[in-house]
Design a protein around this motif. Structure first.
Motif, PDB file in Angstrom:
ATOM      1  N   LEU A 158      44.910 -10.523  26.698  1.00 48.57           N
ATOM      2  CA  LEU A 158      44.042  -9.451  26.572  1.00 48.57           C
ATOM      3  C   LEU A 158      44.605  -8.328  25.883  1.00 48.57           C
ATOM      4  O   LEU A 158      45.674  -7.713  26.725  1.00 48.57           O
ATOM      5  N   VAL A 159      44.108  -7.724  24.971  1.00 52.92           N
ATOM      6  CA  VAL A 159      44.530  -6.229  24.492  1.00 52.92           C
ATOM      7  C   VAL A 159      43.086  -5.076  24.607  1.00 52.92           C
ATOM      8  O   VAL A 159      42.128  -5.790  24.039  1.00 52.92           O
ATOM      9  N   ALA A 160      43.388  -4.197  25.402  1.00 56.43           N
ATOM     10  CA  ALA A 160      42.124  -3.217  25.584  1.00 56.43           C
ATOM     11  C   ALA A 160      42.785  -1.928  25.206  1.00 56.43           C
ATOM     12  O   ALA A 160      43.714  -1.467  25.633  1.00 56.43           O
ATOM     13  N   SER A 161      41.943  -1.113  24.538  1.00 52.83           N
ATOM     14  CA  SER A 161      42.362  -0.014  24.189  1.00 52.83           C
ATOM     15  C   SER A 161      41.282   1.121  24.274  1.00 52.83           C
ATOM     16  O   SER A 161      40.248   0.868  23.864  1.00 52.83           O
ATOM     17  N   ALA A 162      41.547   2.374  24.769  1.00 50.66           N
ATOM     18  CA  ALA A 162      40.507   3.620  24.779  1.00 50.66           C
ATOM     19  C   ALA A 162      41.325   4.839  24.185  1.00 50.66           C
ATOM     20  O   ALA A 162      42.513   4.894  24.350  1.00 50.66           O
ATOM     21  N   SER A 163      40.422   5.633  23.587  1.00 48.37           N
ATOM     22  CA  SER A 163      41.095   6.784  23.163  1.00 48.37           C
ATOM     23  C   SER A 163      40.149   8.101  23.612  1.00 48.37           C
ATOM     24  O   SER A 163      39.100   7.810  23.911  1.00 48.37           O
ATOM     25  N   ALA A 164      41.036   9.219  23.834  1.00 48.52           N
ATOM     26  CA  ALA A 164      40.123  10.250  24.125  1.00 48.52           C
ATOM     27  C   ALA A 164      41.104  11.797  23.879  1.00 48.52           C
ATOM     28  O   ALA A 164      41.906  11.523  23.462  1.00 48.52           O
ATOM     29  N   GLY A 165      40.076  12.791  23.949  1.00 50.22           N
ATOM     30  CA  GLY A 165      41.018  14.090  23.943  1.00 50.22           C
ATOM     31  C   GLY A 165      42.237  14.351  24.789  1.00 50.22           C
ATOM     32  O   GLY A 165      43.293  14.956  24.374  1.00 50.22           O
ATOM     33  N   HIS A 166      42.505  13.770  26.000  1.00 46.79           N
ATOM     34  CA  HIS A 166      43.149  14.003  26.980  1.00 46.79           C
ATOM     35  C   HIS A 166      43.511  12.308  27.742  1.00 46.79           C
ATOM     36  O   HIS A 166      42.619  11.499  27.906  1.00 46.79           O
ATOM     37  N   ARG A 167      44.604  12.326  28.243  1.00 45.23           N
ATOM     38  CA  ARG A 167      45.200  11.150  28.979  1.00 45.23           C
ATOM     39  C   ARG A 167      44.197  10.524  30.037  1.00 45.23           C
ATOM     40  O   ARG A 167      44.107   9.392  29.984  1.00 45.23           O
ATOM     41  N   ARG A 168      43.901  11.509  30.829  1.00 48.61           N
ATOM     42  CA  ARG A 168      43.166  10.920  32.311  1.00 48.61           C
ATOM     43  C   ARG A 168      41.962  10.197  31.772  1.00 48.61           C
ATOM     44  O   ARG A 168      41.731   9.108  32.109  1.00 48.61           O
ATOM     45  N   GLU A 169      41.107  10.749  30.821  1.00 47.53           N
ATOM     46  CA  GLU A 169      39.862  10.101  30.440  1.00 47.53           C
ATOM     47  C   GLU A 169      40.071   8.688  29.806  1.00 47.53           C
ATOM     48  O   GLU A 169      39.598   7.794  29.989  1.00 47.53           O
ATOM     49  N   ALA A 170      41.263   8.707  29.032  1.00 52.07           N
ATOM     50  CA  ALA A 170      41.750   7.653  28.303  1.00 52.07           C
ATOM     51  C   ALA A 170      42.003   6.366  29.207  1.00 52.07           C
ATOM     52  O   ALA A 170      41.559   5.250  29.182  1.00 52.07           O
ATOM     53  N   PHE A 171      42.953   6.778  30.094  1.00 51.65           N
ATOM     54  CA  PHE A 171      43.356   5.850  30.995  1.00 51.65           C
ATOM     55  C   PHE A 171      41.984   5.378  31.851  1.00 51.65           C
ATOM     56  O   PHE A 171      42.040   4.195  32.286  1.00 51.65           O
ATOM     57  N   ASP A 172      41.390   6.068  32.603  1.00 51.92           N
ATOM     58  CA  ASP A 172      40.264   5.897  33.184  1.00 51.92           C
ATOM     59  C   ASP A 172      39.140   4.837  32.346  1.00 51.92           C
ATOM     60  O   ASP A 172      38.741   3.812  32.902  1.00 51.92           O
ATOM     61  N   ALA A 173      38.828   5.191  31.148  1.00 51.80           N
ATOM     62  CA  ALA A 173      38.123   4.159  30.129  1.00 51.80           C
ATOM     63  C   ALA A 173      38.668   2.998  29.915  1.00 51.80           C
ATOM     64  O   ALA A 173      38.130   1.848  29.908  1.00 51.80           O
ATOM     65  N   CYS A 174      39.798   2.918  29.838  1.00 52.46           N
ATOM     66  CA  CYS A 174      40.531   1.591  29.351  1.00 52.46           C
ATOM     67  C   CYS A 174      40.718   0.735  30.780  1.00 52.46           C
ATOM     68  O   CYS A 174      40.583  -0.260  30.706  1.00 52.46           O
ATOM     69  N   THR A 175      40.818   1.295  32.067  1.00 53.53           N
ATOM     70  CA  THR A 175      40.765   0.818  33.278  1.00 53.53           C
ATOM     71  C   THR A 175      39.545   0.108  33.534  1.00 53.53           C
ATOM     72  O   THR A 175      39.245  -1.141  33.766  1.00 53.53           O
ATOM     73  N   LEU A 176      38.397   0.699  33.204  1.00 52.56           N
ATOM     74  CA  LEU A 176      36.861   0.516  33.297  1.00 52.56           C
ATOM     75  C   LEU A 176      36.801  -0.531  32.420  1.00 52.56           C
ATOM     76  O   LEU A 176      35.905  -1.708  32.872  1.00 52.56           O
ATOM     77  N   LEU A 177      37.096  -0.704  31.208  1.00 57.13           N
ATOM     78  CA  LEU A 177      37.212  -1.683  30.071  1.00 57.13           C
ATOM     79  C   LEU A 177      37.462  -3.149  30.514  1.00 57.13           C
ATOM     80  O   LEU A 177      36.946  -3.781  30.552  1.00 57.13           O
ATOM     81  N   VAL A 178      38.883  -3.107  30.891  1.00 60.71           N
ATOM     82  CA  VAL A 178      39.619  -4.266  31.496  1.00 60.71           C
ATOM     83  C   VAL A 178      38.694  -4.820  32.633  1.00 60.71           C
ATOM     84  O   VAL A 178      38.564  -6.058  32.904  1.00 60.71           O
TER      85      VAL A 178
END
Length: 142
Positions: free
Chosen positions: A97-117
């Motif tokens: 599995l490869v999942a990726s998220a982008s955001a203005g700041h790292r916390r948002e991107a980490f949280d979104a990627c975790t939610l996606l997985v």
């Protein structure tokens, strides 16, 4: 701004560096200072037992469901997300599995990627059969 990438899919293709780059490119944008990518890799042990490989089976609707997961996370977070899940025979060290998220700041991107997985693992109809080093096997996620 949320974006749902049409690169998101379930495939038998090897998830190599080119696929990882494709997923990251799908979520990258000039306003995004953080791109977080998760790679789920077949490990050689599970619950103390040696693992020799995995077989993933996917329902014919798996890509549609995975894309629904991607769309849902994008809508909920307002962020760009994408994912590709492999099925078929995978060896230890292969990327499943490869999942990726982008955001203005790292916390948002980490949280979104975790939610996606977590959403993909919970909802996408993909089942895993683990093969153990001593010769037995078991299904996970049925």
């Amino acid at each position: 701004m949320a974006a749902v990438s049409d690169v998101s899919r379930v495939t038998t293709d090897v998830l190599d560096a080119g696929v990882v780059q494709e997923v990251e490119d799908a979520v990258s944008a000039p306003e995004c200072g953080a791109v977080v990518t998760f790679r789920g890799v077949v490990r050689d042990v599970d619950d103390g037992r040696g693992v020799s490989g995995l077989d993933y089976e996917a329902h014919p609707d798996a890509t549609a469901v995975l894309r629904e997961c991607v769309a849902g996370v994008a809508a909920e977070t307002g962020l760009r997300v994408a994912a590709v899940h492999r099925y078929g025979e995978l060896a230890v060290g292969d990327v499943a599995l490869v999942a990726s998220a982008s955001a203005g700041h790292r916390r948002e991107a980490f949280d979104a990627c975790t939610l996606l997985v977590e959403r993909i693992k919970a909802q996408t109809p993909i089942w895993k059969r683990q093969h153990f080093a001593e010769g037995s096997s078991e299904w996970v996620g049925l």
